[in-house]
Scaffold this active site. Sequence first.
Site, PDB file in Angstrom:
ATOM      1  N   GLN A  78      55.731  22.586 -13.399  1.00 37.91           N
ATOM      2  CA  GLN A  78      56.774  23.653 -12.724  1.00 37.91           C
ATOM      3  C   GLN A  78      56.229  24.883 -13.002  1.00 37.91           C
ATOM      4  O   GLN A  78      56.897  25.466 -13.799  1.00 37.91           O
ATOM      5  CB  GLN A  78      58.338  23.239 -12.929  1.00 37.91           C
ATOM      6  CG  GLN A  78      59.173  23.836 -12.000  1.00 37.91           C
ATOM      7  CD  GLN A  78      60.725  23.570 -12.374  1.00 37.91           C
ATOM      8  OE1 GLN A  78      60.944  22.301 -12.751  1.00 37.91           O
ATOM      9  NE2 GLN A  78      61.413  24.211 -11.652  1.00 37.91           N
ATOM     10  N   PHE A  79      55.555  25.735 -11.989  1.00 38.29           N
ATOM     11  CA  PHE A  79      55.012  26.905 -12.314  1.00 38.29           C
ATOM     12  C   PHE A  79      56.213  27.771 -12.129  1.00 38.29           C
ATOM     13  O   PHE A  79      56.211  29.160 -12.711  1.00 38.29           O
ATOM     14  CB  PHE A  79      53.868  27.329 -11.546  1.00 38.29           C
ATOM     15  CG  PHE A  79      54.182  27.782  -9.993  1.00 38.29           C
ATOM     16  CD1 PHE A  79      54.620  29.260  -9.739  1.00 38.29           C
ATOM     17  CD2 PHE A  79      54.648  26.920  -9.159  1.00 38.29           C
ATOM     18  CE1 PHE A  79      54.893  29.506  -8.334  1.00 38.29           C
ATOM     19  CE2 PHE A  79      54.773  27.031  -7.768  1.00 38.29           C
ATOM     20  CZ  PHE A  79      55.284  28.387  -7.544  1.00 38.29           C
ATOM     21  N   THR A  80      57.393  27.583 -11.556  1.00 36.34           N
ATOM     22  CA  THR A  80      58.660  28.573 -11.366  1.00 36.34           C
ATOM     23  C   THR A  80      59.170  28.818 -12.617  1.00 36.34           C
ATOM     24  O   THR A  80      59.876  29.800 -12.728  1.00 36.34           O
ATOM     25  CB  THR A  80      59.479  27.936 -10.325  1.00 36.34           C
ATOM     26  OG1 THR A  80      59.994  26.717 -10.614  1.00 36.34           O
ATOM     27  CG2 THR A  80      58.608  27.834  -8.895  1.00 36.34           C
TER      28      THR A  80
END
Length: 148
Positions: A78-80
């Site tokens: 989850q790069f966010t």
Amino acid sequence: MITVLQRVREARVEVAGDVVGQIGQGLLVLLCAEQGDTDKLADKLLAKILKLRIFSDDAGKMNRSVQDVGGGLLVVSQFTLAADTKGGNRPSFTAAAAPDEGRRLYEYFVSQARAVHPMVQTGQFAADMQVHLVNDGPVTIPMTMREV
């Protein structure tokens, strides 16, 4: 590296309607690699996650680890989690590792987890995923690990 741990009774990840990973009791591990992160840092984070005492003992105290309870790990990229919301109304994700390096670190983390923990499932890197979970508690622990 940034992670958000959620203690779950069950969790699963779907991609295009198909279940790609699921666990019963355990930890949903939302994982983000940042620029400059290393294998050594991933190892340190994994060791901490496996030993973190956030499951209840017989007295109801958070005194047991995911290893102690025989729980699973569901690791989802989850790069966010690297979002910078200081300027404007659109988050910036410049602190996240570049996609190739993010994938490499994610896959490294998963392979190391599988080498030392019996139940490790995953999402699908860079896919549009639907994550379903029953948060137990609720217990949600954000963690950030940096090189020292």
